[in-house]
Design a protein around this motif. Structure first.
Motif, PDB file in Angstrom:
ATOM      1  N   ALA A   8       0.943  -1.193   0.040  1.00 39.60           N
ATOM      2  CA  ALA A   8      -0.113   0.031   0.086  1.00 39.60           C
ATOM      3  C   ALA A   8       0.781   1.118  -0.158  1.00 39.60           C
ATOM      4  O   ALA A   8       1.770   1.408   0.704  1.00 39.60           O
ATOM      5  N   SER A   9       0.479   2.028  -0.931  1.00 38.85           N
ATOM      6  CA  SER A   9       1.372   3.552  -1.004  1.00 38.85           C
ATOM      7  C   SER A   9       0.720   4.716  -1.660  1.00 38.85           C
ATOM      8  O   SER A   9      -0.324   4.169  -2.411  1.00 38.85           O
ATOM      9  N   HIS A  10       1.195   5.662  -1.574  1.00 41.20           N
ATOM     10  CA  HIS A  10       0.349   6.935  -1.812  1.00 41.20           C
ATOM     11  C   HIS A  10       1.020   7.362  -3.330  1.00 41.20           C
ATOM     12  O   HIS A  10       2.401   7.873  -3.045  1.00 41.20           O
ATOM     13  N   ALA A  11       0.545   7.814  -4.226  1.00 37.53           N
ATOM     14  CA  ALA A  11       1.276   8.459  -5.571  1.00 37.53           C
ATOM     15  C   ALA A  11       0.590   9.679  -5.674  1.00 37.53           C
ATOM     16  O   ALA A  11      -0.239  10.317  -6.329  1.00 37.53           O
ATOM     17  N   ARG A  12       1.342  10.534  -4.926  1.00 34.29           N
ATOM     18  CA  ARG A  12       1.086  12.001  -4.885  1.00 34.29           C
ATOM     19  C   ARG A  12       1.230  12.687  -6.546  1.00 34.29           C
ATOM     20  O   ARG A  12       2.075  12.134  -7.077  1.00 34.29           O
ATOM     21  N   GLN A  13       0.513  13.711  -6.530  1.00 35.63           N
ATOM     22  CA  GLN A  13       0.856  14.352  -7.829  1.00 35.63           C
ATOM     23  C   GLN A  13       2.193  15.024  -7.866  1.00 35.63           C
ATOM     24  O   GLN A  13       2.715  15.518  -6.963  1.00 35.63           O
ATOM     25  N   LEU A  14       2.723  14.666  -9.257  1.00 33.60           N
ATOM     26  CA  LEU A  14       3.978  15.140  -9.596  1.00 33.60           C
ATOM     27  C   LEU A  14       4.151  16.494  -9.965  1.00 33.60           C
ATOM     28  O   LEU A  14       3.133  17.216 -10.542  1.00 33.60           O
ATOM     29  N   SER A  15       5.148  17.388  -9.762  1.00 33.19           N
ATOM     30  CA  SER A  15       5.221  18.838  -9.866  1.00 33.19           C
ATOM     31  C   SER A  15       6.351  19.053 -11.056  1.00 33.19           C
ATOM     32  O   SER A  15       7.496  18.117 -10.910  1.00 33.19           O
ATOM     33  N   SER A  16       6.646  20.050 -11.447  1.00 37.43           N
ATOM     34  CA  SER A  16       8.038  20.320 -12.387  1.00 37.43           C
ATOM     35  C   SER A  16       9.246  20.040 -11.620  1.00 37.43           C
ATOM     36  O   SER A  16      10.239  19.434 -12.188  1.00 37.43           O
ATOM     37  N   SER A  17       9.460  20.395 -10.341  1.00 41.10           N
ATOM     38  CA  SER A  17      10.520  20.334  -9.627  1.00 41.10           C
ATOM     39  C   SER A  17      10.973  18.851  -9.162  1.00 41.10           C
ATOM     40  O   SER A  17      11.849  18.349  -9.212  1.00 41.10           O
ATOM     41  N   ASP A  18       9.996  17.699  -9.430  1.00 41.02           N
ATOM     42  CA  ASP A  18      10.452  16.375  -9.532  1.00 41.02           C
ATOM     43  C   ASP A  18      11.057  16.102 -10.783  1.00 41.02           C
ATOM     44  O   ASP A  18      11.526  15.024 -10.750  1.00 41.02           O
ATOM     45  N   GLY A  19      10.907  16.813 -11.811  1.00 35.68           N
ATOM     46  CA  GLY A  19      11.417  16.258 -13.243  1.00 35.68           C
ATOM     47  C   GLY A  19      12.959  16.860 -13.131  1.00 35.68           C
ATOM     48  O   GLY A  19      13.610  16.369 -14.256  1.00 35.68           O
ATOM     49  N   PHE A  20      13.688  17.678 -12.116  1.00 39.36           N
ATOM     50  CA  PHE A  20      14.892  18.080 -12.239  1.00 39.36           C
ATOM     51  C   PHE A  20      15.871  16.679 -11.979  1.00 39.36           C
ATOM     52  O   PHE A  20      15.670  15.750 -11.042  1.00 39.36           O
ATOM     53  N   VAL A  21      16.843  16.354 -12.888  1.00 37.90           N
ATOM     54  CA  VAL A  21      17.570  15.408 -13.061  1.00 37.90           C
ATOM     55  C   VAL A  21      19.057  15.910 -12.704  1.00 37.90           C
ATOM     56  O   VAL A  21      19.539  16.539 -13.609  1.00 37.90           O
ATOM     57  N   ASP A  22      19.565  15.369 -11.741  1.00 36.32           N
ATOM     58  CA  ASP A  22      20.870  15.714 -11.546  1.00 36.32           C
ATOM     59  C   ASP A  22      22.132  14.741 -11.653  1.00 36.32           C
ATOM     60  O   ASP A  22      23.285  15.061 -11.616  1.00 36.32           O
ATOM     61  N   PHE A  23      21.676  13.539 -12.007  1.00 34.76           N
ATOM     62  CA  PHE A  23      22.568  12.450 -12.443  1.00 34.76           C
ATOM     63  C   PHE A  23      23.390  12.008 -11.299  1.00 34.76           C
ATOM     64  O   PHE A  23      24.468  11.371 -11.560  1.00 34.76           O
ATOM     65  N   ARG A  24      22.884  12.397 -10.219  1.00 32.86           N
ATOM     66  CA  ARG A  24      23.655  12.004  -8.762  1.00 32.86           C
ATOM     67  C   ARG A  24      23.155  10.549  -8.396  1.00 32.86           C
ATOM     68  O   ARG A  24      23.531  10.118  -7.536  1.00 32.86           O
ATOM     69  N   SER A  25      22.131  10.107  -8.995  1.00 34.95           N
ATOM     70  CA  SER A  25      21.531   8.787  -8.859  1.00 34.95           C
ATOM     71  C   SER A  25      22.278   7.428  -9.508  1.00 34.95           C
ATOM     72  O   SER A  25      22.868   8.048 -10.370  1.00 34.95           O
ATOM     73  N   SER A  26      21.742   6.441  -9.497  1.00 34.97           N
ATOM     74  CA  SER A  26      22.136   5.488 -10.494  1.00 34.97           C
ATOM     75  C   SER A  26      21.808   5.464 -11.930  1.00 34.97           C
ATOM     76  O   SER A  26      20.741   6.462 -12.233  1.00 34.97           O
ATOM     77  N   ALA A  27      22.438   4.987 -12.783  1.00 34.74           N
ATOM     78  CA  ALA A  27      21.849   5.024 -14.129  1.00 34.74           C
ATOM     79  C   ALA A  27      20.385   4.498 -14.442  1.00 34.74           C
ATOM     80  O   ALA A  27      19.559   5.214 -15.050  1.00 34.74           O
ATOM     81  N   GLN A  28      20.348   3.535 -13.684  1.00 32.91           N
ATOM     82  CA  GLN A  28      19.072   2.787 -13.606  1.00 32.91           C
ATOM     83  C   GLN A  28      17.742   3.892 -12.962  1.00 32.91           C
ATOM     84  O   GLN A  28      16.732   4.095 -13.478  1.00 32.91           O
ATOM     85  N   ALA A  29      18.255   4.462 -11.963  1.00 26.61           N
ATOM     86  CA  ALA A  29      17.305   5.434 -11.320  1.00 26.61           C
ATOM     87  C   ALA A  29      17.008   6.517 -12.111  1.00 26.61           C
ATOM     88  O   ALA A  29      15.821   7.055 -12.429  1.00 26.61           O
ATOM     89  N   THR A  30      17.927   6.855 -12.845  1.00 26.38           N
ATOM     90  CA  THR A  30      17.746   8.063 -13.512  1.00 26.38           C
ATOM     91  C   THR A  30      16.940   7.961 -14.787  1.00 26.38           C
ATOM     92  O   THR A  30      16.223   8.608 -15.139  1.00 26.38           O
TER      93      THR A  30
END
Length: 314
Positions: free
Chosen positions: A199-221
């Protein structure tokens, strides 16, 4: 049965179309008011409103049910059942009780996983390999009602827009089957398991969620970009702090690039991540359309020490 339908974006249209073609009668369509679209910011009716009017269906444009006039309009339709697909606003208990059989909702997740506004997006971002198309009874809680039907759906390497389109087509006949079973008295809804660890909540996404900083793994990016595409969109920052929009990327072998550092060849642009490398696909610089990343890099004349994703100003 007399059906009142509530929906707004294009993914709601396949279900509305199937209901119009069914033996039931769509007596009214509730959708959100016209929204401003494009650079000109001109008002455009919702895709559902356009479809409804083209098919001669009564349309109620409302952003909520706070206005008593909206509630009175719904009640005057004398509906037997309400059907919701991505309407975009909560339906209060007073309106839920109006139809004889209440309201059902087509939800694009394996409930109780990803209850909320953006189930498809969060399934991709989180790396889920499967999801489901679910039809459930609306009640006071957020997507907590008993489930009439759930059809498993495999997730491939696709954007949220592509997966949503696929599930919208799959869910349309599913909804009609549930409506038929409610009409003939054979419908059976199974309560959701509130103790389900998924069970989990899927909150609404905003533009700020789209920022990619490439500091996560390649798969997560990769998953982040897929989940944010096409809306609200994935993006990163150039050294001059201008935005660069990102479409789907490809994970490639290698770990010799630091996060955000790029490698440009005649045919590709690769970017280092915390763990691994991604190859950019289509990109869109500020104020320009989509283009191949290699073509963009040639025109931008990037230096060898270019780093994407720095956000010092914030």
């Amino acid at each position: 049965m007399r059906i009142v339908f509530a929906g707004t974006p294009a993914p709601a249209i396949p279900t509305l179309e199937r209901l119009v073609e069914s033996t039931h009668e769509v007596v009214g369509v509730i959708t959100r008011p016209p929204a401003r679209v494009g650079r000109g910011r001109t008002l455009h009716p919702s895709p559902v409103a356009q479809f409804a009017r083209e098919h001669g269906l009564p349309v109620i444009e409302a952003s909520s049910f706070k206005d008593p006039k909206v509630c009175n309009q719904v009640e005057s339709l004398r509906p037997d059942l309400g059907v919701v697909v991505a309407y975009g606003a909560l339906i209060p208990c007073s309106v839920l009780d109006m139809p004889t059989h209440g309201w059902i909702n087509l939800h694009f997740s394996s409930l109780p996983r990803w209850r909320g506004a953006a189930p498809v997006q969060w399934a991709l971002i989180s790396g889920d390999t499967t999801t489901a198309s679910s039809v459930f009874q609306l009640e006071k809680g957020l997507d907590t009602g008993p489930v009439y039907s759930s059809i498993p759906v495999d997730i491939t390497h696709e954007t949220a827009g592509e997966l949503l389109e696929r599930m919208a087509i799959l869910g349309a006949p599913q909804v009609v089957d549930v409506v038929d079973s409610i009409a003939n008295g054979t419908a059976q809804a199974v309560p959701q398991n509130e103790d389900d660890p998924r069970a989990s909540h899927a909150r609404q996404l905003s533009s700020s969620d789209g920022f990619v900083d490439f500091r996560s793994s390649a798969q997560a990016t990769d998953r982040q970009i897929l989940g944010l595409s096409p809306n609200p969109g994935a993006w990163t920052l150039l050294p001059d702090s201008k935005r660069l929009k990102l479409a789907a990327v490809t994970v490639v072998e290698g770990d010799d690039l630091e996060p955000g550092h790029i490698r440009v060849t005649k045919k590709s642009v690769e970017v280092g991540c915390q763990d691994g490398i991604v190859r950019l696909g289509q990109v869109a610089p500020a104020g320009k359309g989509w283009m191949d990343a290699a073509a963009w890099a040639r025109g931008a004349r990037l230096s060898e020490d270019t780093v994407l994703g720095t956000m010092e100003e914030n």
